[in-house]
Design an enzyme around this catalytic site. Structure first.
Site, PDB file in Angstrom:
ATOM      1  N   THR A  17      69.058  10.576  63.541  1.00 34.52           N
ATOM      2  CA  THR A  17      67.789  11.038  62.969  1.00 34.52           C
ATOM      3  C   THR A  17      67.976  11.741  61.625  1.00 34.52           C
ATOM      4  O   THR A  17      67.012  12.077  60.960  1.00 34.52           O
ATOM      5  CB  THR A  17      67.074  12.008  63.934  1.00 34.52           C
ATOM      6  OG1 THR A  17      67.979  13.057  64.260  1.00 34.52           O
ATOM      7  CG2 THR A  17      66.645  11.297  65.206  1.00 34.52           C
ATOM      8  N   GLY A  18      69.220  11.978  61.225  1.00 28.42           N
ATOM      9  CA  GLY A  18      69.486  12.650  59.945  1.00 28.42           C
ATOM     10  C   GLY A  18      69.183  11.727  58.769  1.00 28.42           C
ATOM     11  O   GLY A  18      68.953  10.532  58.932  1.00 28.42           O
ATOM     12  N   LYS A  43      66.279  15.415  70.074  1.00 23.36           N
ATOM     13  CA  LYS A  43      65.351  14.407  69.529  1.00 23.36           C
ATOM     14  C   LYS A  43      65.184  13.222  70.472  1.00 23.36           C
ATOM     15  O   LYS A  43      64.676  12.175  70.077  1.00 23.36           O
ATOM     16  CB  LYS A  43      65.873  13.913  68.164  1.00 23.36           C
ATOM     17  CG  LYS A  43      65.931  14.995  67.074  1.00 23.36           C
ATOM     18  CD  LYS A  43      64.602  15.107  66.337  1.00 23.36           C
ATOM     19  CE  LYS A  43      64.580  16.253  65.342  1.00 23.36           C
ATOM     20  NZ  LYS A  43      65.359  16.006  64.130  1.00 23.36           N
ATOM     21  N   GLU A  98      82.931  13.984  56.138  1.00 26.11           N
ATOM     22  CA  GLU A  98      84.076  14.629  55.490  1.00 26.11           C
ATOM     23  C   GLU A  98      84.005  16.137  55.745  1.00 26.11           C
ATOM     24  O   GLU A  98      83.045  16.631  56.321  1.00 26.11           O
ATOM     25  CB  GLU A  98      84.124  14.292  53.997  1.00 26.11           C
ATOM     26  CG  GLU A  98      82.801  14.387  53.272  1.00 26.11           C
ATOM     27  CD  GLU A  98      82.845  13.850  51.836  1.00 26.11           C
ATOM     28  OE1 GLU A  98      83.866  13.333  51.382  1.00 26.11           O
ATOM     29  OE2 GLU A  98      81.815  13.975  51.167  1.00 26.11           O
ATOM     30  N   TYR A 159      86.428  -0.907  49.193  1.00 21.19           N
ATOM     31  CA  TYR A 159      85.372  -1.758  48.622  1.00 21.19           C
ATOM     32  C   TYR A 159      85.929  -2.516  47.411  1.00 21.19           C
ATOM     33  O   TYR A 159      85.648  -3.689  47.197  1.00 21.19           O
ATOM     34  CB  TYR A 159      84.149  -0.951  48.150  1.00 21.19           C
ATOM     35  CG  TYR A 159      83.666   0.161  49.043  1.00 21.19           C
ATOM     36  CD1 TYR A 159      83.957   0.184  50.403  1.00 21.19           C
ATOM     37  CD2 TYR A 159      82.893   1.201  48.519  1.00 21.19           C
ATOM     38  CE1 TYR A 159      83.491   1.230  51.210  1.00 21.19           C
ATOM     39  CE2 TYR A 159      82.425   2.229  49.306  1.00 21.19           C
ATOM     40  CZ  TYR A 159      82.735   2.256  50.648  1.00 21.19           C
ATOM     41  OH  TYR A 159      82.282   3.274  51.415  1.00 21.19           O
ATOM     42  N   GLU A 209      97.662   6.038  49.259  1.00 23.81           N
ATOM     43  CA  GLU A 209      97.555   6.982  48.140  1.00 23.81           C
ATOM     44  C   GLU A 209      98.584   8.089  48.304  1.00 23.81           C
ATOM     45  O   GLU A 209      99.205   8.206  49.365  1.00 23.81           O
ATOM     46  CB  GLU A 209      96.136   7.546  48.046  1.00 23.81           C
ATOM     47  CG  GLU A 209      95.702   8.334  49.264  1.00 23.81           C
ATOM     48  CD  GLU A 209      94.210   8.693  49.244  1.00 23.81           C
ATOM     49  OE1 GLU A 209      93.396   7.881  48.768  1.00 23.81           O
ATOM     50  OE2 GLU A 209      93.874   9.783  49.702  1.00 23.81           O
ATOM     51  N   HIS A 247      90.587  14.053  48.072  1.00 24.36           N
ATOM     52  CA  HIS A 247      90.927  13.882  49.477  1.00 24.36           C
ATOM     53  C   HIS A 247      91.813  15.040  49.912  1.00 24.36           C
ATOM     54  O   HIS A 247      92.779  15.374  49.241  1.00 24.36           O
ATOM     55  CB  HIS A 247      91.709  12.589  49.695  1.00 24.36           C
ATOM     56  CG  HIS A 247      90.831  11.379  49.701  1.00 24.36           C
ATOM     57  ND1 HIS A 247      91.330  10.125  49.502  1.00 24.36           N
ATOM     58  CD2 HIS A 247      89.500  11.226  49.895  1.00 24.36           C
ATOM     59  CE1 HIS A 247      90.332   9.249  49.569  1.00 24.36           C
ATOM     60  NE2 HIS A 247      89.212   9.896  49.807  1.00 24.36           N
TER      61      HIS A 247
END
Lengths: 290, 378
Positions: A17-18, A43, A98, A159, A209, A247
Site C-alpha cells: 500500500t506504500g 490495511k 536500502e 540494467y 564492485e 553502497h
C-alpha cells in the site's frame, strides 16, 4: 526453466500500500508476474491494483497460496517482516529496501539459512526473468529473453549489462541482484550454483564492485564447479581508498577488496575479465551466446 | 560513521576498559592546561579521521612545555592527508612492555561478528595476517547473541600469554564486544592494547565505526552525521540526501546508483578526470536533481556534466525536469550529456532536450562518454 522465479511462482508484495510498493506492483503485473496479493499490517481488506491486501503474511499465504515475497517495507520494519515471512513458510524473499542496519542483516541471514529460505538483498533490484516475470524494481524495457545469466551487486549496473546485451540481440535467462550491502542474504557462489544447474543458461556474467570479498570467495567456486563460461566486470577502479561509494559494501580498506585483487583472483579461476561494461557485447558474440 | 579517537575512548572508558588520562583541546593553551593536569610527558594526537595518522606526522610526544607549544603550533596549522587538524587529544604516556591487538568487525561473507586478537600489536592486522598468522586467533559470535566470558577466555588459549594477561585481555574483549553490539558497530578496535609494567592492559588507541543505517536508534549523544563531514561539498551532499565524493577532476557526474556511478567514473577516467562521484539512490525527485545540479556547479572549473540515470525505482522524468529548471534559471553553458533509460524514458528524453541537454539513447555508458568527449574537444 529459469532460476528462482517462473510463471508458476505465487508472489506477494509486502508494503504493497506504500507509494513505491503500489507503483512497483503495477509494473510487476504489467510484466505478467504472477502477483497474488499483498501485505500491510492494518490495511487488510483493502485492494491495490485489484489484488487483495492482508494484515499478516500468514493470512496471505492461507488465502492465496503464496510462496514468494518481495519487500517494499520501510527499513526500520524489515527485520520484523522478514521473521514473519519465514515463519509463515515462504521460501523465496527479495528485500529491495536500502539502509537496513547491518546488525539486522546478520540476523536475517542467519534465520534464512536455518530455515532453508533463499533470500536476496538488502538493497537489491530483485530478480527478473525475461518474458516470465519479475520480483523487484528492474525496468522491463532493457531486458530480452535469452540464455545469459547475470548476477550483479549493483542494481543499476545490472540494467546496463542487460541493456548492452539486448541491443546486440543477446537475451538473458535470469537477472539477479544480490544486493550491495556488506552483509547480503545469499552469497555470490550460491547464485552461481543455481545458474550452473539451470538448463536454460549457457553462460554467466558477474557484475561486481570494490569492497568485501564476495568475488574473491566466488572464484574458488567457479574454478571447482562451473562448467559454463563466466565473465566478470568489477566497478570502482578509480574509487578512492577508505571512501564509501554510496553502497555500504563498496569501501576499500587497506589492500582488501580492490579492483585489481578481485580481477586477479577471478582471472586465475578461469573467469574472463571485462574491462568495461561494453566489452560484454564482444564477449557474448565470441561465445556465440543469444 | 567513524568516531574520533577521543569520542571512542570515552565510550571505552565508560564500559570499563582502561584508557590513558586524556583531554581534547582546540588551542595550544587548551592543550597546555590538559598537560598540566596530566603531567609530562604527554602524547599529542591529531583528531583526524584518516588511516596511517602516525606515519603522516599526526602523533607527537612532548616532554616539556616548550615542546608542547611547538608541536601544537605545527599540528594546528597543518593538514593530515588533506584534512585540517581542529582538535588534538592530549594524553598520558604509558610504560609499555608489550603491544597486543584486539578488534571486532563484521565478516561480510559469513554474515557474523568476528573477534580477532593478536599478540602482535601496533601494526595493521592485515600485515600480521601475512607475516605472522600464528600470532592471530579469531572467534565468530552468532548474530544477535551475547559473548559469554568463557568464550572470551577460551579463544585466547592458542596465544602466547600468561594466565594473568589472558584473564585481563578476556575482560577487555568482553567489554569491547558489548560496545560493538550496543553501538551497532561495523568496527571496534584497540590497536595497540598495551601490556603495562604492572601487568594491566590499557587501550592506547580507540576505533569505533557505527553503522550509518543504525545511528538513529542507538544510545549515543554525539551522533551528528552531517556536521562531522569535513569537506563542504560532501557535507552539502549529505544534507540534500545523496552520496557525494569530492575528486580532483573537472567532469561532473550524477548517477542513480552506486555501481553505475563507479562504472561511470571508470569510463570517464579512461580519457578525462571525474570531478566527483554522486549517487542519488532511489530517491529521485524534481527537487533532488535540481539540488544535485546546484551541488555540482559549486565545484570550480567544471567543464562538462554527465548524467547517468535509470528508471527502475526512480521517476527519471521528474528528475529531468529539475535538471532543466536549473539549467534555465542559471543559464548553464557547459555541455551536459544524459543517458536515461527505463520506465518513461521517451518522456524523459524530450524534457532533457528542451533544456539543451544532449541525450544518448544507447545502453552503454561508453557511448555517452564518447559524446561528452566530442563536445569538449570542439
Amino acid at each position: 526453466m529459469s532460476i528462482l522465479l517462473d510463471e508458476k511462482t505465487r508472489v506477494i508484495v509486502q508494503g504493497i500500500t506504500g507509494k513505491i510498493g503500489s507503483v512497483q506492483t503495477k509494473w510487476m503485473l504489467d510484466y505478467d508476474t504472477n502477483v497474488v496479493g499483498g501485505v500491510t499490517p492494518g490495511k487488510g481488506g483493502t485492494k491495490v491494483e485489484e489484488l487483495p491486501v492482508f494484515d499478516s503474511v500468514e493470512d496471505a499465504v492461507q488465502e492465496t497460496g503464496a510462496n514468494a515475497s518481495v519487500f517494499f517495507v520501510p527499513a526500520a520494519f524489515v527485520l520484523d517482516a522478514f521473521y514473519e515471512t519465514i515463519d509463515a513458510g515462504i521460501k523465496l524473499i527479495v528485500v529491495v529496501p536500502e539502509h537496513i542496519p547491518v546488525h539486522d542483516a546478520m540476523k536475517m541471514r542467519d534465520y534464512a539459512i536455518q530455515n532453508n529460505v533463499f533470500a536476496l538483498g538488502p538493497t537489491t533490484p530483485g530478480i527478473l526473468v525475461p518474458g516470465k516475470g519479475k520480483m523487484g524494481i528492474m525496468p522491463a524495457s532493457l531486458f530480452a529473453p535469452g540464455r545469459v545469466g547475470i548476477i550483479s551487486r549493483s542494481g543499476t549496473l545490472s540494467y546496463e549489462f542487460a541493456g548492452i546485451l539486448s541491443e546486440k540481440n543477446v537475451g538473458q535467462s535470469t537477472v539477479v541482484g544480490m544486493g550491495a550491502d556488506p552483509v547480503v542474504l545469499s552469497n555470490l557462489s550460491s547464485i552461481l550454483q543455481k545458474f550452473e544447474e539451470d538448463d536454460d543458461t549457457d553462460a554467466v556474467i558477474i557484475v561486481g564492485e570494490v569492497g568485501g570479498e564476495q568475488e574473491e570467495r566466488a572464484a574458488e567456486f567457479v574454478e571447482k564447479h562451473m562448467t559454463k563460461p563466466v565473465a566478470a566486470y568489477i566497478a570502482g577502479k578509480y574509487s578512492p581508498k577508505d571512501k564509501r561509494m554510496g553502497h555500504a559494501g563498496a569501501i576499500i580498506r587497506g589492500s582488501a577488496g580492490t579492483v585489481e585483487g578481485k580481477r586477479d583472483i577471478l582471472r586465475k579461476a578461469g573467469v574472463e575479465i571485462l574491462n568495461s561494461p561494453i566489452d560484454a557485447a564482444d564477449w557474448a558474440v565470441r561465445h556465440k551466446l543469444r | 560513521m567513524r568516531l574520533h579517537e577521543y569520542e571512542a575512548a570515552d565510550i571505552f572508558y565508560k564500559e570499563g576498559i582502561a584508557v590513558p588520562r586524556r583531554g581534547v583541546a582546540e588551542t595550544t593553551e587548551g592543550a597546555l592546561d590538559i598537560a598540566d593536569r596530566i603531567g609530562f610527558p604527554v602524547m599529542l594526537k591529531a583528531q583526524v579521521l584518516v588511516g596511517g595518522r602516525g606515519l603522516a606526522g599526526g602523533i607527537k610526544t612532548a616532554t616539556t612545555i616548550d615542546e608542547l607549544e611547538v608541536f601544537c603550533g605545527e599540528l594546528f596549522d597543518s593538514e593530515i592527508k588533506g584534512l585540517p587538524v581542529k582538535k588534538i587529544m592530549v594524553c598520558g604516556k604509558a610504560e609499555v612492555i608489550r603491544e597486543l591487538y584486539v578488534g571486532i568487525t563484521v565478516d561480510g561473507f559469513n554474515g557474523k561478528p568476528v573477534i580477532i586478537v593478536s599478540t602482535k600489536g601496533g601494526v595493521s592486522i592485515e600485515e600480521t595476517a601475512r607475516t605472522n598468522p600464528e600470532k592471530i586467533v579469531s572467534f565468530y559470535v552468532e548474530p544477535g547473541a551475547d559473548l559469554h566470558p568463557y568464550q572470551a577466555r577460551n579463544m585466547l588459549k592458542g596465544l602466547d600469554m600468561s594466565k594473568r594477561l589472558r584473564l585481563g585481555c578476556s575482560v577487555v574483549i568482553e567489554r569491547l564486544y558489548k560496545i560493538f553490539k550496543s553501538h551497532e558497530a561495523l568496527i571496534a578496535e584497540i590497536n595497540p592494547l598495551a601490556v603495562l609494567s604492572n601487568s594491566g592492559v590499557m587501550a592506547l588507541d580507540a576505533v569505533l565505526e557505527i553503522d550509518d543505517s543504525a545511528v538513529s536508534r542507538i544510545q549515543y549523544s554525539g551522533t551528528d552525521l552531517i556536521g562531522r563531514i569535513e569537506n563542504p561539498l560532501e557535507r552539502k551532499g549529505k544534507e540534500i540526501g545523496v552520496t557525494y565524493v569530492d575528486l580532483d577532476g573537472d567532469i561532473g557526474l550524477i548517477s542513480s546508483g552506486a555501481g553505475l556511478g563507479m562504472a561511470s567514473m571508470d569510463i570517464i577516467g579512461q580519457r578525462m578526470r571525474p570531478a566527483n562521484f554522486l549517487e542519488t539512490g532511489g530517491g529521485i525527485t524534481d527537487k533532488l536533481l535540481y539540488k544535485c545540479m546546484e551541488l555540482l556547479m559549486m565545484k570550480e572549473g567544471l567543464r562538462g556534466i554527465f548524467i547517468n540515470i535509470y528508471g527502475g525505482i526512480n521517476p527519471i522524468h521528474e528528475g529531468a525536469k529539475g535538471v532543466v529548471r536549473y539549467i534555465q534559471e542559471h543559464n548553464v553553458k557547459i555541455p551536459i550529456v544524459a543517458k536515461a533509460l527505463g520506465n518513461r524514458q521517451e518522456e524523459t528524453w524530450e524534457i532533457f532536450k528542451s533544456g539543451g541537454v544532449h541525450v544518448v539513447t544507447e545502453a552503454a555508458t561508453e557511448k555517452a562518454i564518447d559524446r561528452l568527449f566530442e563536445l569538449l574537444s570542439k
